[in-house]
Structure formats: structure tokens, C-alpha cells
Scaffold this motif. Structure first.
Motif, short mmCIF file in Angstrom:
data_model
loop_
_atom_site.label_atom_id
_atom_site.label_comp_id
_atom_site.label_asym_id
_atom_site.label_seq_id
_atom_site.Cartn_x
_atom_site.Cartn_y
_atom_site.Cartn_z
N ALA A 1 -36.11 39.04 16.13
CA ALA A 1 -36.75 38.70 15.02
C ALA A 1 -36.13 40.85 13.96
O ALA A 1 -35.97 41.79 14.57
N GLU A 2 -35.02 40.27 12.69
CA GLU A 2 -35.20 41.33 12.03
C GLU A 2 -36.55 42.58 12.08
O GLU A 2 -35.88 43.88 12.28
N SER A 3 -37.59 41.81 11.66
CA SER A 3 -38.89 42.94 11.96
C SER A 3 -38.89 43.54 13.04
O SER A 3 -39.83 44.64 12.78
N ASP A 4 -38.32 42.93 13.33
CA ASP A 4 -38.72 43.78 15.20
C ASP A 4 -37.59 45.02 15.58
O ASP A 4 -37.20 45.36 16.44
N ARG A 5 -36.84 45.23 14.43
CA ARG A 5 -35.50 46.00 14.81
C ARG A 5 -35.86 47.72 14.60
O ARG A 5 -35.00 47.92 15.78
N ALA A 6 -36.93 48.26 14.71
CA ALA A 6 -37.03 49.46 14.51
C ALA A 6 -37.67 49.64 16.00
O ALA A 6 -37.73 50.85 16.37
N VAL A 7 -38.91 48.78 16.74
CA VAL A 7 -38.33 48.91 18.80
C VAL A 7 -37.37 49.04 19.17
O VAL A 7 -36.95 49.33 19.86
N TYR A 8 -36.39 46.97 19.01
CA TYR A 8 -35.54 47.36 19.47
C TYR A 8 -34.10 47.98 19.40
O TYR A 8 -32.92 48.82 20.73
N ASP A 9 -33.46 48.11 18.50
CA ASP A 9 -31.88 48.98 17.91
C ASP A 9 -32.20 50.35 18.53
O ASP A 9 -31.24 50.45 19.06
N PRO A 10 -32.89 51.59 18.71
CA PRO A 10 -32.87 52.30 19.49
C PRO A 10 -32.81 52.27 20.79
O PRO A 10 -32.28 53.79 21.68
N ARG A 11 -32.38 50.95 21.56
CA ARG A 11 -32.63 50.72 22.86
C ARG A 11 -31.63 50.69 23.45
O ARG A 11 -31.98 49.76 24.89
N VAL A 12 -31.64 49.56 22.76
CA VAL A 12 -30.54 48.58 23.48
C VAL A 12 -29.09 48.62 24.13
O VAL A 12 -29.11 48.17 24.82
N GLY A 13 -28.26 49.49 23.14
CA GLY A 13 -27.57 50.00 24.17
C GLY A 13 -27.72 50.11 25.30
O GLY A 13 -26.50 50.22 26.08
N LYS A 14 -28.46 51.56 25.48
CA LYS A 14 -29.20 52.21 27.38
C LYS A 14 -29.85 50.88 28.01
O LYS A 14 -28.90 51.07 29.15
N MET A 15 -30.62 50.14 27.15
CA MET A 15 -30.51 48.89 28.46
C MET A 15 -29.74 47.96 28.94
O MET A 15 -29.56 47.29 29.36
#
Length: 164
Positions: free
Chosen positions: A141-155
Motif C-alpha cells: 500500500a502507498e501508506s507503507d511506502r516508507a517501510v518498503y521503498d528503501p529496501r525493495v531493490g536490495k531485497m
């Protein structure tokens, strides 16, 4: 289908999640396409699809869902598959905000309404020698962007195709 049958194993290594480094990550292996994917510990496997293409995992803490699956490339190249996949998302109303790739992999990222997505696709060979595509898709969800955006590429770098 049991977790063992689905190919879930605990793998060593650290994966940054939240403010702390977790001692383990979860690795999913799909025998049909020889696709391997890494995701944070704590994600829970959903029902296995009947076709055996892959598996989806949901975070019990927020809206995150990771799908790891394989497929055959129905186009003549990874570049053509990328354009086909991009067109599908755009035709469904998504906005692509980031894309990257080379001859044997690509990334598409964007949003579809209030859902953010990040898709990594890599070409490889299955144990049977077939050319296949591995997919690592995260949606949140857009509301969880701060949690996921910084980590998605590395994950998503935990996606691998072929081990034989």
C-alpha cells in the motif's frame, strides 16, 4: 501442500528490515522452474497455486506481499517480454515510474492506484535446460511506502534462476 513441499528453507545471511538486521531470511525454491527468491523472515506463505508456478507470501504486520514465480518466455527476447509486461501494467491503469534492465533481466516499478509494485524478472535455465524467467514481485500500500521503498531493490537481488 506443506511448507517443505513448497520448497521453503531458512537460509543464513543478514537482510536489513526495519531498523535492525535479522539473522535469517526466508528462501523459497520453485522446483518446476528452478527459481529461488529471498524474502524477510516473518512473511507467511499463502495457498500454493495448482499449476506449481510459484508462491505468494504476505507480511502479517502490514500490506506487503511478495510473489516469487517462474514462467516460460512467450516472446522472442527478454526485451520483448519487458515491453509486453510494461504494456500490460499500463493498460491496467498503472503508472511506471522506474525501469531498468539488460539483455537477461529487467525491473519495472510504479503504482496502480493506492498499490505500489516492484517487479524484477531474470532469465535463466531450469534443471531441465529450458530457458525460463524468474519473477520477484512485491506489492504494498502507498501508506507503507516508507517501510518498503528503501529496501525493495536490495531485497529483489535475492532472485536467482537455475542452480543445476
Amino acid at each position: 501442500m506443506s511448507m517443505r513441499t513448497a520448497g521453503l528453507t531458512l537460509a543464513g545471511g543478514a537482510l536489513l528490515w526495519g531498523a535492525a538486521a535479522l539473522a535469517d531470511s526466508l528462501t523459497y525454491h520453485n522446483d518446476r522452474f528452478d527459481v529461488h527468491g529471498t524474502l524477510p523472515v516473518g512473511f507467511v506463505a499463502g495457498p500454493a497455486p495448482q499449476n506449481g508456478d510459484g508462491q505468494s507470501f504476505a507480511s502479517p504486520e502490514d500490506s506487503g506481499e511478495i510473489s516469487i514465480y517462474g514462467s516460460y518466455n512467450t516472446t522472442d527476447s527478454v526485451a520483448a517480454y519487458r515491453e509486453q509486461t510494461k504494456a500490460f501494467h499500463v493498460n491496467e491503469g498503472a503508472e511506471i515510474t522506474h525501469e531498468d534492465g539488460q539483455d537477461d533481466w529487467f525491473v519495472l516499478s510504479g503504482s496502480d492506484g493506492e498499490t505500489v509494485f516492484y517487479l524484477r524478472v531474470e532469465q535463466g535455465k531450469s534443471c531441465d535446460g529450458d530457458v525460463v524467467l524468474g519473477h520477484w514481485l512485491i506489492e504494498y500500500a502507498e501508506s507503507d511506502r516508507a517501510v518498503y521503498d528503501p529496501r525493495v531493490g536490495k531485497m529483489s537481488e535475492g532472485l536467482n534462476v537455475g542452480s543445476c
